[in-house]
Design a protein around this motif. Sequence first.
Motif, PDB file in Angstrom:
ATOM      1  N   UNK A  82       0.823  -1.210   0.000  1.00  0.00           N
ATOM      2  CA  UNK A  82       0.000   0.000   0.000  1.00  0.00           C
ATOM      3  C   UNK A  82       0.857   1.260   0.000  1.00  0.00           C
ATOM      4  N   UNK A  83       2.134   1.133  -0.395  1.00  0.00           N
ATOM      5  CA  UNK A  83       3.063   2.257  -0.300  1.00  0.00           C
ATOM      6  C   UNK A  83       3.768   2.461  -1.642  1.00  0.00           C
ATOM      7  N   UNK A  84       3.141   3.220  -2.573  1.00  0.00           N
ATOM      8  CA  UNK A  84       3.758   3.413  -3.895  1.00  0.00           C
ATOM      9  C   UNK A  84       5.095   4.136  -3.851  1.00  0.00           C
ATOM     10  N   UNK A  85       5.302   4.986  -2.845  1.00  0.00           N
ATOM     11  CA  UNK A  85       6.572   5.709  -2.747  1.00  0.00           C
ATOM     12  C   UNK A  85       7.744   4.774  -2.457  1.00  0.00           C
ATOM     13  N   UNK A  86       7.461   3.626  -1.864  1.00  0.00           N
ATOM     14  CA  UNK A  86       8.513   2.704  -1.421  1.00  0.00           C
ATOM     15  C   UNK A  86       8.493   1.379  -2.177  1.00  0.00           C
ATOM     16  N   UNK A  87       7.889   1.351  -3.358  1.00  0.00           N
ATOM     17  CA  UNK A  87       7.808   0.106  -4.123  1.00  0.00           C
ATOM     18  C   UNK A  87       9.183  -0.529  -4.335  1.00  0.00           C
ATOM     19  N   UNK A  88      10.205   0.303  -4.543  1.00  0.00           N
ATOM     20  CA  UNK A  88      11.541  -0.193  -4.854  1.00  0.00           C
ATOM     21  C   UNK A  88      12.279  -0.714  -3.629  1.00  0.00           C
ATOM     22  N   UNK A  89      11.750  -0.476  -2.430  1.00  0.00           N
ATOM     23  CA  UNK A  89      12.425  -0.960  -1.225  1.00  0.00           C
ATOM     24  C   UNK A  89      12.463  -2.480  -1.157  1.00  0.00           C
ATOM     25  N   UNK A  90      11.567  -3.127  -1.867  1.00  0.00           N
ATOM     26  CA  UNK A  90      11.563  -4.595  -1.870  1.00  0.00           C
ATOM     27  C   UNK A  90      12.876  -5.130  -2.420  1.00  0.00           C
ATOM     28  N   UNK A  91      13.472  -4.411  -3.371  1.00  0.00           N
ATOM     29  CA  UNK A  91      14.781  -4.812  -3.903  1.00  0.00           C
ATOM     30  C   UNK A  91      15.922  -4.005  -3.304  1.00  0.00           C
ATOM     31  N   UNK A  92      15.668  -2.733  -2.921  1.00  0.00           N
ATOM     32  CA  UNK A  92      16.742  -1.928  -2.351  1.00  0.00           C
ATOM     33  C   UNK A  92      17.270  -2.526  -1.053  1.00  0.00           C
ATOM     34  N   UNK A  93      16.423  -3.216  -0.326  1.00  0.00           N
ATOM     35  CA  UNK A  93      16.888  -3.821   0.924  1.00  0.00           C
ATOM     36  C   UNK A  93      18.005  -4.822   0.646  1.00  0.00           C
ATOM     37  N   UNK A  94      17.965  -5.475  -0.498  1.00  0.00           N
ATOM     38  CA  UNK A  94      19.038  -6.404  -0.856  1.00  0.00           C
ATOM     39  C   UNK A  94      20.341  -5.659  -1.135  1.00  0.00           C
ATOM     40  N   UNK A  95      20.225  -4.447  -1.678  1.00  0.00           N
ATOM     41  CA  UNK A  95      21.430  -3.635  -1.903  1.00  0.00           C
ATOM     42  C   UNK A  95      22.033  -3.199  -0.577  1.00  0.00           C
ATOM     43  N   UNK A  96      21.174  -2.862   0.393  1.00  0.00           N
ATOM     44  CA  UNK A  96      21.669  -2.509   1.727  1.00  0.00           C
ATOM     45  C   UNK A  96      22.365  -3.712   2.358  1.00  0.00           C
ATOM     46  N   UNK A  97      21.745  -4.869   2.252  1.00  0.00           N
ATOM     47  CA  UNK A  97      22.341  -6.084   2.826  1.00  0.00           C
ATOM     48  C   UNK A  97      23.701  -6.369   2.189  1.00  0.00           C
ATOM     49  N   UNK A  98      23.790  -6.155   0.873  1.00  0.00           N
ATOM     50  CA  UNK A  98      25.066  -6.374   0.181  1.00  0.00           C
ATOM     51  C   UNK A  98      26.165  -5.509   0.776  1.00  0.00           C
ATOM     52  N   UNK A  99      25.826  -4.233   1.025  1.00  0.00           N
ATOM     53  CA  UNK A  99      26.809  -3.331   1.610  1.00  0.00           C
ATOM     54  C   UNK A  99      27.209  -3.744   3.017  1.00  0.00           C
ATOM     55  N   UNK A 100      26.236  -4.164   3.825  1.00  0.00           N
ATOM     56  CA  UNK A 100      26.522  -4.604   5.194  1.00  0.00           C
ATOM     57  C   UNK A 100      27.454  -5.806   5.192  1.00  0.00           C
ATOM     58  N   UNK A 101      27.164  -6.767   4.325  1.00  0.00           N
ATOM     59  CA  UNK A 101      28.002  -7.971   4.246  1.00  0.00           C
ATOM     60  C   UNK A 101      29.410  -7.630   3.760  1.00  0.00           C
ATOM     61  N   UNK A 105      -0.746   8.329   0.416  1.00  0.00           N
ATOM     62  CA  UNK A 105      -1.814   8.213  -0.574  1.00  0.00           C
ATOM     63  C   UNK A 105      -3.044   7.493  -0.037  1.00  0.00           C
ATOM     64  N   UNK A 106      -2.834   6.442   0.738  1.00  0.00           N
ATOM     65  CA  UNK A 106      -3.937   5.542   1.062  1.00  0.00           C
ATOM     66  C   UNK A 106      -4.372   5.541   2.522  1.00  0.00           C
ATOM     67  N   UNK A 107      -3.506   5.865   3.447  1.00  0.00           N
ATOM     68  CA  UNK A 107      -3.813   5.704   4.864  1.00  0.00           C
ATOM     69  C   UNK A 107      -4.706   6.846   5.357  1.00  0.00           C
ATOM     70  N   UNK A 108      -5.828   6.492   5.974  1.00  0.00           N
ATOM     71  CA  UNK A 108      -6.807   7.478   6.427  1.00  0.00           C
ATOM     72  C   UNK A 108      -7.051   7.328   7.938  1.00  0.00           C
ATOM     73  N   UNK A 109      -7.457   8.380   8.639  1.00  0.00           N
ATOM     74  CA  UNK A 109      -7.804   9.693   8.078  1.00  0.00           C
ATOM     75  C   UNK A 109      -6.606  10.532   7.677  1.00  0.00           C
ATOM     76  N   UNK A 110      -5.428  10.238   8.239  1.00  0.00           N
ATOM     77  CA  UNK A 110      -4.214  10.955   7.890  1.00  0.00           C
ATOM     78  C   UNK A 110      -3.019  10.202   8.448  1.00  0.00           C
TER      79      UNK A 110
END
Length: 580
Positions: free
Chosen positions: A57-76, A93-98
Amino acid sequence: MTDKKRRTADSLRSARWFAPDDLRSFGHRSRAMQMGYAPEEWAGRPVIAILNTWSDAQPCHMHFKSRVDDVKRGILMAGGFPMELPALSLSESFLKPTTMLYRNLLAMDAEELLRGHPVDGVVLMGGCDKTTPALLLGATSMNLPAIYLPAGPMLRGNWQGKVLGSGSDAWKYWDERRAGNITETDWVNVEAGIARSYGTCMTMGTASTMTAIAESIGMTLPGASSIPAADANHIRMSSECGRRIVEMVWEDLTPKQIQTRQAFENGITVAMAMGCSTNAIIHLIAQARRAGQDIGLADFEAASRKVPVIANVRPSGNTYLMEDFFYAGGLPGLMSRIKDHLHLDAMTVTGKTLGDNIARAAVFNDDVIRTVDDPIYAEGALAVLKGNLAPDGCVIKPSACDPRFLKHTGPALVFDDYPSMKAAIDRDDLDVTADHILILRNAGPQGGPGMPEWGMLPIPKKLVKQGVRDMVRISDARMSGTSYGACILHVAPESYVGGPLALVRNGDRITLDVAARTIDLDVPEAELAKRRAAWKAPAPRYERGYGWMFNRHIRQANEGCDFDFLETGFGAPVDEPAIY
């Protein structure tokens, strides 16, 4: 940080879970092995939490599903052990009332995730409006080494060859549709073209404002806040965050070492120069208080008088978007042009000072990032007004409103709630002129509830048809950072708790003077006293659950809207969890 003694493996916080030769630690180690990890992967290594606010439900963070793997790569790569911990996702966008109703809930979520798990440091993955302040609030209170990874702005929108900006063009074209100037098909095509990639709003809305503040107070890598989400630089930055946080753990570089008063003054200065969202005030005050720093409206007012707006980015600017800002030199470029207003010796997550980080920064387009001698707006983006209508203050964004309203007197047209305003605003027989001042009350922290982004009240339809595109509007609500116009917001104290806004009646005259920083209800004090005596408190919004807790502990807008029991100085510090 080279002169500071580095930590040893046996001093790591995670060693409390994994190192002892006892039955409880046997359980921790065996469960790690259950997940397929060998002791060599965690023993003597910093365990790094990755708080990921991805969701469906978070269009702004759609890419985090793969970016987290990039973060893990750096940590390792840096010799750490990554541990992804999903956190509450606040979709504007979606969470109400605010989402503002839940900012403090995510802050609590972040703090307790870090406190309760065997972690030594954290990468905070956020970007959508409330996720940045919420994650930083929680991480600051926990005070483990932390680095913020901004989601980055989406690509420019496009419709029929016209560049579209998040929010700003939505309001613009909605008025054109209400006026009958564009068709329903046009409107659907605007919907399809205005948000065409993952990432946050690409105008200078709250998302870009707050990630820029995160960078300017030293909590991100240099330039991280400006990188478009879809740019390959964002992938590389994500991996670098993973590498850097491991070193921060060994250096024991924590948020409270970075977040000094000077750091927050830098944040305010940069926000003003960028043409920031009005939301910056609430979030930055809350963040500073968590770090034990006394920052308030007076600090914003002082900066607004001396720091010009030099980022030509909508809505304060009239042409460019965040993608253009990045190409022009990004936040380091902007900071290089306001160095005289910054504390260059402030520490950052790099282990170097802000001055070191921007020493080689440059600007590549003087129209996108102006010089201080050729600004978009000569004073800062925000102004704090006070008077008998807002004794504890309110805020306006003068850089994004019609100049004729900077000094204005007009009659009030009052709405007690959003539904009644919405029902009346399109009526052809509404008794309203362009000189009227629209008021929406009972929309503040308790009244909203949660202080929704309702402050940019729509222009009455009869006036839209006449070509009117701005009016003075006053509310105890907030407005989106992508919004514009002569909107006066965050009126404190709010009307729901009996603030002066609750006493205004239709036809009362109100006078504002932005240059003098005043706003007053032109009604005799004796009459106001009679109205105050007759005022009755509205019924409680909630009788149970999170909302019940929210309304009993939320601070007012001028105090940052944090929960009173979460602020630094409230009670004794929370101890580390017992491990038995």
